[in-house]
Design a protein around this motif. Structure first.
Motif, PDB file in Angstrom:
ATOM      1  N   GLN A  88       0.826  -1.168   0.027  1.00  0.00           N
ATOM      2  CA  GLN A  88      -0.034  -0.035  -0.032  1.00  0.00           C
ATOM      3  C   GLN A  88       0.794   1.271   0.037  1.00  0.00           C
ATOM      4  O   GLN A  88       0.597   2.031  -0.775  1.00  0.00           O
ATOM      5  CB  GLN A  88      -0.820   0.083   1.271  1.00  0.00           C
ATOM      6  CG  GLN A  88      -2.123  -0.576   1.163  1.00  0.00           C
ATOM      7  CD  GLN A  88      -3.046  -0.508   2.201  1.00  0.00           C
ATOM      8  OE1 GLN A  88      -2.663  -0.495   3.248  1.00  0.00           O
ATOM      9  NE2 GLN A  88      -4.364  -0.120   1.934  1.00  0.00           N
ATOM     10  N   GLY A  89       1.772   1.302   0.768  1.00  0.00           N
ATOM     11  CA  GLY A  89       2.972   2.424   0.736  1.00  0.00           C
ATOM     12  C   GLY A  89       3.726   2.886  -0.597  1.00  0.00           C
ATOM     13  O   GLY A  89       3.807   3.784  -0.794  1.00  0.00           O
ATOM     14  N   VAL A  90       3.822   1.521  -1.049  1.00  0.00           N
ATOM     15  CA  VAL A  90       4.446   1.730  -2.578  1.00  0.00           C
ATOM     16  C   VAL A  90       3.531   2.396  -3.447  1.00  0.00           C
ATOM     17  O   VAL A  90       3.954   3.270  -4.135  1.00  0.00           O
ATOM     18  CB  VAL A  90       5.038   0.149  -2.750  1.00  0.00           C
ATOM     19  CG1 VAL A  90       5.479   0.455  -4.472  1.00  0.00           C
ATOM     20  CG2 VAL A  90       6.122  -0.148  -2.304  1.00  0.00           C
ATOM     21  N   LEU A  91       2.401   1.794  -3.325  1.00  0.00           N
ATOM     22  CA  LEU A  91       1.388   2.345  -4.074  1.00  0.00           C
ATOM     23  C   LEU A  91       0.989   3.841  -3.991  1.00  0.00           C
ATOM     24  O   LEU A  91       0.909   4.375  -5.032  1.00  0.00           O
ATOM     25  CB  LEU A  91       0.045   1.605  -4.233  1.00  0.00           C
ATOM     26  CG  LEU A  91      -1.092   1.828  -4.981  1.00  0.00           C
ATOM     27  CD1 LEU A  91      -0.864   1.349  -6.597  1.00  0.00           C
ATOM     28  CD2 LEU A  91      -2.472   1.004  -4.651  1.00  0.00           C
ATOM     29  N   LEU A  92       0.853   4.045  -2.691  1.00  0.00           N
ATOM     30  CA  LEU A  92       0.676   5.529  -2.560  1.00  0.00           C
ATOM     31  C   LEU A  92       1.887   6.491  -2.713  1.00  0.00           C
ATOM     32  O   LEU A  92       1.591   7.478  -3.440  1.00  0.00           O
ATOM     33  CB  LEU A  92       0.857   5.658  -0.875  1.00  0.00           C
ATOM     34  CG  LEU A  92       0.221   7.112  -0.460  1.00  0.00           C
ATOM     35  CD1 LEU A  92      -0.962   7.702  -0.814  1.00  0.00           C
ATOM     36  CD2 LEU A  92       0.526   7.266   1.103  1.00  0.00           C
ATOM     37  N   LEU A  93       3.034   5.852  -2.548  1.00  0.00           N
ATOM     38  CA  LEU A  93       4.168   6.674  -3.414  1.00  0.00           C
ATOM     39  C   LEU A  93       4.228   6.879  -4.832  1.00  0.00           C
ATOM     40  O   LEU A  93       4.457   7.848  -5.485  1.00  0.00           O
ATOM     41  CB  LEU A  93       5.554   5.844  -2.701  1.00  0.00           C
ATOM     42  CG  LEU A  93       6.929   6.602  -3.235  1.00  0.00           C
ATOM     43  CD1 LEU A  93       7.012   8.078  -2.606  1.00  0.00           C
ATOM     44  CD2 LEU A  93       7.959   5.938  -2.535  1.00  0.00           C
ATOM     45  N   LEU A  94       3.912   5.598  -5.544  1.00  0.00           N
ATOM     46  CA  LEU A  94       3.831   5.749  -6.806  1.00  0.00           C
ATOM     47  C   LEU A  94       2.517   6.706  -7.293  1.00  0.00           C
ATOM     48  O   LEU A  94       3.028   7.595  -8.262  1.00  0.00           O
ATOM     49  CB  LEU A  94       3.455   4.516  -7.538  1.00  0.00           C
ATOM     50  CG  LEU A  94       3.124   4.387  -8.928  1.00  0.00           C
ATOM     51  CD1 LEU A  94       4.512   4.667  -9.757  1.00  0.00           C
ATOM     52  CD2 LEU A  94       2.625   2.710  -9.284  1.00  0.00           C
ATOM     53  N   ASP A  95       1.744   6.844  -6.668  1.00  0.00           N
ATOM     54  CA  ASP A  95       0.814   7.783  -7.054  1.00  0.00           C
ATOM     55  C   ASP A  95       1.033   9.366  -6.767  1.00  0.00           C
ATOM     56  O   ASP A  95       0.882  10.062  -7.695  1.00  0.00           O
ATOM     57  CB  ASP A  95      -0.615   7.616  -6.119  1.00  0.00           C
ATOM     58  CG  ASP A  95      -1.838   8.436  -6.470  1.00  0.00           C
ATOM     59  OD1 ASP A  95      -2.044   8.478  -7.721  1.00  0.00           O
ATOM     60  OD2 ASP A  95      -2.509   9.178  -5.590  1.00  0.00           O
ATOM     61  N   LYS A  96       1.824   9.348  -5.841  1.00  0.00           N
ATOM     62  CA  LYS A  96       2.582  10.892  -5.578  1.00  0.00           C
ATOM     63  C   LYS A  96       3.555  11.247  -6.555  1.00  0.00           C
ATOM     64  O   LYS A  96       3.733  12.192  -6.995  1.00  0.00           O
ATOM     65  CB  LYS A  96       2.934  10.895  -4.095  1.00  0.00           C
ATOM     66  CG  LYS A  96       2.128  10.710  -3.067  1.00  0.00           C
ATOM     67  CD  LYS A  96       2.351  11.277  -1.749  1.00  0.00           C
ATOM     68  CE  LYS A  96       1.410  11.068  -0.654  1.00  0.00           C
ATOM     69  NZ  LYS A  96       0.428  12.108  -0.711  1.00  0.00           N
ATOM     70  N   ILE A  97       4.441  10.217  -7.024  1.00  0.00           N
ATOM     71  CA  ILE A  97       5.418  10.431  -7.965  1.00  0.00           C
ATOM     72  C   ILE A  97       4.711  10.729  -9.337  1.00  0.00           C
ATOM     73  O   ILE A  97       5.079  11.699 -10.110  1.00  0.00           O
ATOM     74  CB  ILE A  97       6.144   9.118  -8.280  1.00  0.00           C
ATOM     75  CG1 ILE A  97       6.890   9.084  -6.947  1.00  0.00           C
ATOM     76  CG2 ILE A  97       7.067   9.420  -9.400  1.00  0.00           C
ATOM     77  CD1 ILE A  97       7.892   7.748  -6.826  1.00  0.00           C
ATOM     78  N   LEU A  98       3.501   9.976  -9.818  1.00  0.00           N
ATOM     79  CA  LEU A  98       2.643  10.404 -10.977  1.00  0.00           C
ATOM     80  C   LEU A  98       2.182  11.722 -10.971  1.00  0.00           C
ATOM     81  O   LEU A  98       2.330  12.237 -11.866  1.00  0.00           O
ATOM     82  CB  LEU A  98       1.691   9.346 -10.989  1.00  0.00           C
ATOM     83  CG  LEU A  98       2.364   7.885 -11.425  1.00  0.00           C
ATOM     84  CD1 LEU A  98       0.972   6.765 -11.419  1.00  0.00           C
ATOM     85  CD2 LEU A  98       2.996   7.712 -12.759  1.00  0.00           C
TER      86      LEU A  98
END
Length: 611
Positions: A88-98
């Motif tokens: 979940q943390g990786v997905l959240l970070l990916l979303d912010k990077i995008l």
């Protein structure tokens, strides 16, 4: 143009799709051409970001169930829970990077598009026939075009990408809901329909209001410009009219502001009703989920993920409604830009392959020249017939409104006659390439430009390929009487003229006129026209200018317009215009002997100096 815009303001529902698709099909290829790499990157980012909410819902359900199992100390549950939390943390970070990457690319893309569209509009304005600038509806169109240019084209693209993202996310979440129970899917559908309808309706109302308010907004801006204007400041104070203009501005300002407030209030209430429907459907859906949980049909993870899905879908539906409405609304705005770019430009659709003569050797032949301004019924020029020999010095005189300046603009190809013809050495002006013509004619208008640029640029505007020709620029200035002025400028030719910018050197009206006259001397023209450019000079200075002008252009075809008839005495022929017709022509002495209109005007002026 105004009727076209009003029709678009009252466009039917059946035409909405046509408007949006028309703009989309024309605009998207242009955007892909200007920023192909950035466009492709944004499409990819939208696809990736659309999957994030679906994966998040799935992970929430799995994580809560895993946490429940871990709390019950089931074997392997703790490790499974930690892995899901990390995911979940990786997905959240990916979303912010995008999000960060999308913002940077979007900003850069907007800069490129803003530059490209502003350049296109400026080039279009430079190509438009002069008669557009005599029409109030053109300036209404220009105002709406400026609104449409506010990055609307790129916003439409971004909105389409946002719609695409929301649809992908909604489809995924809809599948999750319907796989659990069809009632939840029905609740979502009941949220979508009113939201889309009210958003599209309000978008159309905002556009209609913009079209309706454009003339009033322009007048409001004009009045405020007058109140701040340097040119108007003297009269505002001497005649004490600032309060009058301020009162007119206040009335127009509050008229449009109140209209906008009424529309905003109506939109707010309608939106509140839709939101209330959404909230009610959410409450009913959550109660159903609790009931299913009570019956043992779903876990806590199911409940949390499904309720989260409902809340996210409500937000997405609201965003989807706004996006779809904005696409339509901004397509209407952007259609104003495209409509402006479609205006017929000078020479468009004409062959115009003939070149203007390198040297006029025969005649300028004017037959039955008639011209009427847009919106008027009475011709300003009415059946003029005139033959001007090559090398002849012509003076045109007449009262204000006689048609003198309009005649000159027709002769220069700035206006095309409604009837009649103009031939240069037998070549019809309608067939002459305009660029070749303007390279071989020169003119100084009464309302000449005062460019807030350097003295060098001001003079070289007459022939920009000689911008670095200091000797030629100084010679032109000497011929106009501006040479002594240049020698006194603090930075010489590179002195900024005018008060608009820091360090600018202000000139008197007469000095500005000499600078403008210098532009005419920069070009080796075959036809040279002075359209009352010396009105700010005293009679002696004007006489010197015209005498020097006559000698400088000996052998060239020249046309002079002046209210001071004494300046016309040395013309080969004087043309007297009245109400758009030639009523007299001949030399100065011939016209005095005729004792007609010219003689009356000349004697009236002479009394001012002899009384």
């Amino acid at each position: 143009m105004e009727n076209d815009s009003n029709n678009k303001a009252t466009i039917s529902l059946k035409q909405k799709k046509k408007v949006v698709l028309g703009v989309f099909y024309r605009l998207m290829p242009l955007i892909f051409k200007i920023i192909p790499g950035m466009t492709a990157s944004l499409v990819l980012i939208k696809i990736l970001s659309s999957l994030v909410p679906i994966l998040t819902i799935f992970l929430v359900k799995e994580t809560i169930d895993a946490v429940t199992a871990a709390f019950d100390q089931q074997p392997g549950a703790l490790m499974n829970t930690l892995q899901l939390i990390i995911l979940q943390g990786v997905l959240l970070l990916l979303d912010k990077i995008l999000v960060v990457i999308e913002e940077l690319i979007t900003f850069r893309a907007q800069q490129h598009l803003k530059y490209h569209f502003e350049k296109m509009l400026a080039e279009q304005a430079a190509r438009l026939p002069l008669y557009y600038f005599d029409r109030p509806d053109y300036f209404d169109q220009l105002e709406r075009t400026a609104m449409g240019l506010d990055l609307k084209g790129f916003n439409i693209f971004v909105l389409f990408m946002r719609i695409f993202r929301n649809i992908v996310s909604l489809v995924g979440m809809f599948y999750i809901l319907i796989s659990f129970h069809w009632v939840l899917a029905v609740a979502v559908l009941l949220m979508v329909v009113p939201n889309l309808w009210i958003s599209a309706y309000l978008g159309q109302q905002r556009y209609a209001q913009m079209v309706h308010q454009t003339p009033t907004q322009r007048k409001t801006q004009y009045l405020m410009l007058m109140l701040h204007s340097r040119e108007a400041a003297k009269e505002l104070r001497v005649h004490n009219i600032s309060q009058y203009l301020l009162t007119k501005w206040r009335a127009l300002f509050w008229k449009t502001t109140n209209e906008s407030y009424i529309l905003r209030k109506s939109a707010s209430w309608k939106t509140l009703i839709v939101d209330s429907v959404h909230a009610t459907l959410n409450i009913i859906s959550m109660c159903l989920l609790v009931w299913f949980g009570y019956l043992g049909s779903l876990t806590v993870g199911h409940y949390v993920s499904l309720t989260q899905a409902l809340f996210q879908m409500e937000s997405m539906i609201a965003g989807l409604g706004r996006s779809i409405a904005n696409v339509y609304e901004e397509s209407l705005f952007m259609s104003e830009v495209l409509h402006y770019l479609d205006l017929e430009t000078e020479g468009e659709g004409d062959s115009r392959t003939e070149q203007f003569p390198d040297k006029l050797q025969g005649h300028i032949e004017i037959n039955n020249l008639t011209y009427t301004y847009a919106g008027q019924s009475t011709p300003v020029l009415n059946g003029i017939n005139l033959r001007i020999k090559s090398g002849e010095k012509i003076a045109i005189v007449g009262a204000n409104g006689a048609g003198k300046s309009t005649f000159v603009k027709c002769l220069l190809g700035l206006y095309m006659p409604d009837e009649g013809t103009i031939h240069f050495d037998g070549i019809n002006i309608r067939e002459i390439n305009l660029e070749s013509m303007r390279n071989r004619v020169s003119v100084v208008f009464q309302d000449f430009m005062k460019y807030q640029l350097t003295a060098r640029e001001n003079i070289a505007m007459g022939r920009l390929d000689r911008l670095t020709d200091d000797a030629g620029i100084k010679e032109a200035a000497n011929q106009s009487g501006a040479g002594e002025l240049l020698s006194r400028l603090p930075e010489g030719l590179d002195t900024e003229l005018g008060p608009m910018f820091d360090g600018g050197y202000e000139l008197s009206g007469g000095q500005w006129q000499k600078i403008a006259l210098s532009r005419a001397y920069m070009k080796d023209a075959q036809l040279v026209i002075l359209d009352e450019p010396t009105s700010a000079l005293d009679p002696k200075a004007e006489a010197e200018i015209y005498d020097h002008f006559a000698s400088q252009y000996e052998g060239k075809t020249t046309i002079m317009i002046s209210h001071r008839l004494s300046s016309c005495r040395h013309a080969d022929r004087i043309i007297v215009l009245k109400d758009g017709k030639i009523i007299e022509e001949g030399s100065h002495d011939d016209l005095l002997h005729k004792n007609g209109q010219y003689a009356e005007m000349f004697l009236t002026q002479a009394k001012r100096y002899t009384a």
